[in-house]
Design a protein around this motif. Structure first.
Motif, PDB file in Angstrom:
ATOM      1  N   LEU A   1       1.013   0.341   1.788  1.00 35.64           N
ATOM      2  CA  LEU A   1       1.434   0.558   3.006  1.00 35.64           C
ATOM      3  C   LEU A   1       1.458   2.105   3.559  1.00 35.64           C
ATOM      4  O   LEU A   1       0.999   2.444   4.614  1.00 35.64           O
ATOM      5  CB  LEU A   1       2.975   0.281   3.410  1.00 35.64           C
ATOM      6  N   ILE A   2       1.791   3.150   2.749  1.00 36.45           N
ATOM      7  CA  ILE A   2       1.667   4.443   2.855  1.00 36.45           C
ATOM      8  C   ILE A   2       0.143   4.828   2.966  1.00 36.45           C
ATOM      9  O   ILE A   2      -0.168   5.664   3.950  1.00 36.45           O
ATOM     10  CB  ILE A   2       2.416   5.265   2.052  1.00 36.45           C
ATOM     11  N   MET A   3      -0.739   4.289   2.153  1.00 35.19           N
ATOM     12  CA  MET A   3      -1.970   4.735   2.246  1.00 35.19           C
ATOM     13  C   MET A   3      -2.594   4.228   3.197  1.00 35.19           C
ATOM     14  O   MET A   3      -3.608   4.924   3.896  1.00 35.19           O
ATOM     15  CB  MET A   3      -2.732   4.081   0.854  1.00 35.19           C
ATOM     16  N   VAL A   4      -2.457   2.982   3.580  1.00 30.56           N
ATOM     17  CA  VAL A   4      -2.887   2.499   4.807  1.00 30.56           C
ATOM     18  C   VAL A   4      -2.633   3.176   5.984  1.00 30.56           C
ATOM     19  O   VAL A   4      -3.563   3.551   7.026  1.00 30.56           O
ATOM     20  CB  VAL A   4      -2.583   0.988   5.190  1.00 30.56           C
ATOM     21  N   TYR A   5      -1.411   3.504   6.364  1.00 29.14           N
ATOM     22  CA  TYR A   5      -0.808   4.127   7.304  1.00 29.14           C
ATOM     23  C   TYR A   5      -1.762   5.634   7.390  1.00 29.14           C
ATOM     24  O   TYR A   5      -2.156   6.123   8.403  1.00 29.14           O
ATOM     25  CB  TYR A   5       0.628   4.477   7.145  1.00 29.14           C
ATOM     26  N   CYS A   6      -1.713   6.355   6.397  1.00 30.20           N
ATOM     27  CA  CYS A   6      -2.276   7.627   6.410  1.00 30.20           C
ATOM     28  C   CYS A   6      -3.778   7.769   6.530  1.00 30.20           C
ATOM     29  O   CYS A   6      -4.262   8.616   7.245  1.00 30.20           O
ATOM     30  CB  CYS A   6      -1.837   8.476   5.088  1.00 30.20           C
ATOM     31  N   TYR A   7      -4.454   6.870   5.757  1.00 27.95           N
ATOM     32  CA  TYR A   7      -5.842   6.853   5.900  1.00 27.95           C
ATOM     33  C   TYR A   7      -6.313   6.226   7.439  1.00 27.95           C
ATOM     34  O   TYR A   7      -7.492   6.764   7.679  1.00 27.95           O
ATOM     35  CB  TYR A   7      -6.508   6.064   4.943  1.00 27.95           C
ATOM     36  N   SER A   8      -5.543   5.437   8.017  1.00 29.34           N
ATOM     37  CA  SER A   8      -5.908   4.781   9.254  1.00 29.34           C
ATOM     38  C   SER A   8      -5.830   6.130  10.399  1.00 29.34           C
ATOM     39  O   SER A   8      -7.046   6.273  11.015  1.00 29.34           O
ATOM     40  CB  SER A   8      -4.899   3.714   9.677  1.00 29.34           C
TER      41      SER A   8
ATOM     42  N   VAL B   1       1.047  10.386  -2.711  1.00 26.49           N
ATOM     43  CA  VAL B   1       1.309  11.492  -2.307  1.00 26.49           C
ATOM     44  C   VAL B   1      -0.070  12.210  -2.023  1.00 26.49           C
ATOM     45  O   VAL B   1      -0.118  13.237  -1.307  1.00 26.49           O
ATOM     46  CB  VAL B   1       2.164  12.428  -3.369  1.00 26.49           C
ATOM     47  N   ILE B   2      -1.134  12.006  -2.551  1.00 23.55           N
ATOM     48  CA  ILE B   2      -2.442  12.310  -2.340  1.00 23.55           C
ATOM     49  C   ILE B   2      -2.767  11.972  -0.881  1.00 23.55           C
ATOM     50  O   ILE B   2      -3.483  12.943  -0.328  1.00 23.55           O
ATOM     51  CB  ILE B   2      -3.582  11.852  -3.610  1.00 23.55           C
ATOM     52  N   SER B   3      -2.618  10.723  -0.277  1.00 26.08           N
ATOM     53  CA  SER B   3      -2.917  10.218   0.660  1.00 26.08           C
ATOM     54  C   SER B   3      -1.791  11.133   1.694  1.00 26.08           C
ATOM     55  O   SER B   3      -2.694  11.293   2.711  1.00 26.08           O
ATOM     56  CB  SER B   3      -2.375   8.955   0.720  1.00 26.08           C
ATOM     57  N   ILE B   4      -0.745  11.281   1.407  1.00 25.71           N
ATOM     58  CA  ILE B   4       0.099  12.174   2.386  1.00 25.71           C
ATOM     59  C   ILE B   4      -0.520  13.517   2.374  1.00 25.71           C
ATOM     60  O   ILE B   4      -0.501  13.868   3.688  1.00 25.71           O
ATOM     61  CB  ILE B   4       1.454  12.011   1.746  1.00 25.71           C
ATOM     62  N   ASP B   5      -0.854  14.145   1.404  1.00 25.29           N
ATOM     63  CA  ASP B   5      -1.369  15.180   1.492  1.00 25.29           C
ATOM     64  C   ASP B   5      -2.831  15.502   2.351  1.00 25.29           C
ATOM     65  O   ASP B   5      -2.788  16.545   3.191  1.00 25.29           O
ATOM     66  CB  ASP B   5      -1.688  15.916   0.085  1.00 25.29           C
TER      67      ASP B   5
END
Length: 358
Positions: free
Chosen positions: A220-227, A129-133
């Motif tokens: 997957l969520i972290m890679v997507y958000c940080y990309s 959720v930190i990566s989403i934020d």
């Protein structure tokens, strides 16, 4: 070979001609040089515990007495620090187990494994959720203002849901964790042990859930958000772009470096074997990569909190206040109040963002 399990009347008689199965192999295979492995794991657990408690403890201390919780990110970082602290307090018990075996009772085993599991999953969910934020704040910066109006309330609800999810996923761990004699280390251990009728299924479901919820989905969520964050940063000409870019790379690299080897080994463990040599290799790789995966909780304060200029300011203020408190304690025994007054006069001790030394 006669073996008594868990101090009960349940006896297993394994002879040299016994045609054993996958479910029996952990009781039959002996790990060579386990003493050297246990020393390595104990040292790494000890280092991880000390660094993680100091680093995450400073984060909690800063939020409670100095910075305060004022944003969505603050809520997530505070909860992440708490999860990491509770996670690492289980490591000293694991270190003792590695060298001496499990010396406590069954309820202690269940509590330890549950604390570990709850905070493992909660920590992973919080990193997600930190990566989403961060994705919302950077990629959709123009739209994030209205989103942040009620962000503090939303973040508390999200964190509550995360902790509840961690507890729900941990229920099987609490139910089936027990102590038993393990021939691989010739010691009593604390671990999940399913009844015979569901043992085969349980040994597949448990690592599958761990891989899915504790690794693949967060990754997957972290890679997507940080990309997308990196893509957005590359399109800007802000002075802070390079610094933000390096931080993102460090966050992703640390997660991949610490977590990927361990989860690859966990996934490899899903393939069954009755070969003792293969089992020994799996066992050693699991313990070594798991130890490095645990080390990730030491890095979280540096990757998510200490990079902030404001946070570093409050961190220095903590050091200054502790110095003044210790100086006051020492000089009070020498009746040197003037030294104390000079020390604390440099700080606004009436400010709610500082310790009250009066």
């Amino acid at each position: 070979m006669i073996m008594e399990i868990n101090g009960s009347d349940e006896i297993y008689d394994y002879t040299y001609n016994y045609n054993y199965t996958y479910d029996d192999i952990e009781f039959l295979c002996v790990i060579n040089d386990y003493g050297k492995l246990s020393i390595f794991i104990t040292i790494l657990y000890s280092i991880t515990t000390v660094i993680a408690i100091i680093g995450n403890g400073l984060v909690v201390l800063t939020y409670l007495f100095y910075k305060g919780i004022r944003s969505m990110t603050d809520v997530y970082l505070m909860n992440l620090a708490i999860a990491d602290i509770f996670f690492v307090i289980t490591l000293p018990f694991r270190a003792v187990e590695v060298t001496e075996g499990w010396i406590f009772d069954d309820i202690g085993c269940k509590i330890l494994e549950s604390i570990y599991s709850i905070n493992f999953y909660s920590g992973m969910f919080l990193l997600t959720v930190i990566s989403i934020d961060r994705y919302i704040s950077i990629v959709h910066a123009t739209k994030s203002f209205n989103y942040k109006v009620k962000a503090l309330l939303y973040s508390k609800i999200i964190c509550l849901a995360i902790w509840l999810a961690g507890i729900i996923v941990t229920l099987p761990t609490f139910i089936f964790s027990t102590k038993y004699l393990l021939q691989t280390s010739r010691k009593v251990v604390c671990n999940i042990r399913y009844p015979k009728n569901i043992s085969s299924i349980g040994k597949v479901i448990t690592p599958t859930i761990q891989l899915t919820l504790g690794f693949f989905i967060p990754l997957l969520i972290m890679v997507y958000c940080y990309s997308l964050i990196i893509k957005t940063l590359l399109q800007t000409k802000n002075r802070q772009r390079n610094k933000a870019f390096r931080i993102v790379i460090a966050v992703v690299a640390s997660f991949v470096t610490c977590q990927v080897p361990y989860n690859v080994v966990v996934g490899y463990g899903l393939f069954r074997t009755t070969d003792c040599n293969i089992f020994q290799t799996k066992f050693i790789l699991n313990k070594v990569t798991q130890s490095f995966a645990f080390f990730h909780c030491c890095l979280n304060p540096f990757l998510y909190a200490f990079i902030s200029v404001k946070f570093r300011f409050y961190f220095l203020k903590i050091i200054q206040d502790i110095w003044c408190l210790s100086k006051r304690y020492i000089t009070s025994h020498n009746n040197s109040a003037s030294v104390v007054s000079r020390c604390i006069s440099d700080f606004d001790i009436d400010s709610p963002s500082s310790f009250n030394v009066s």
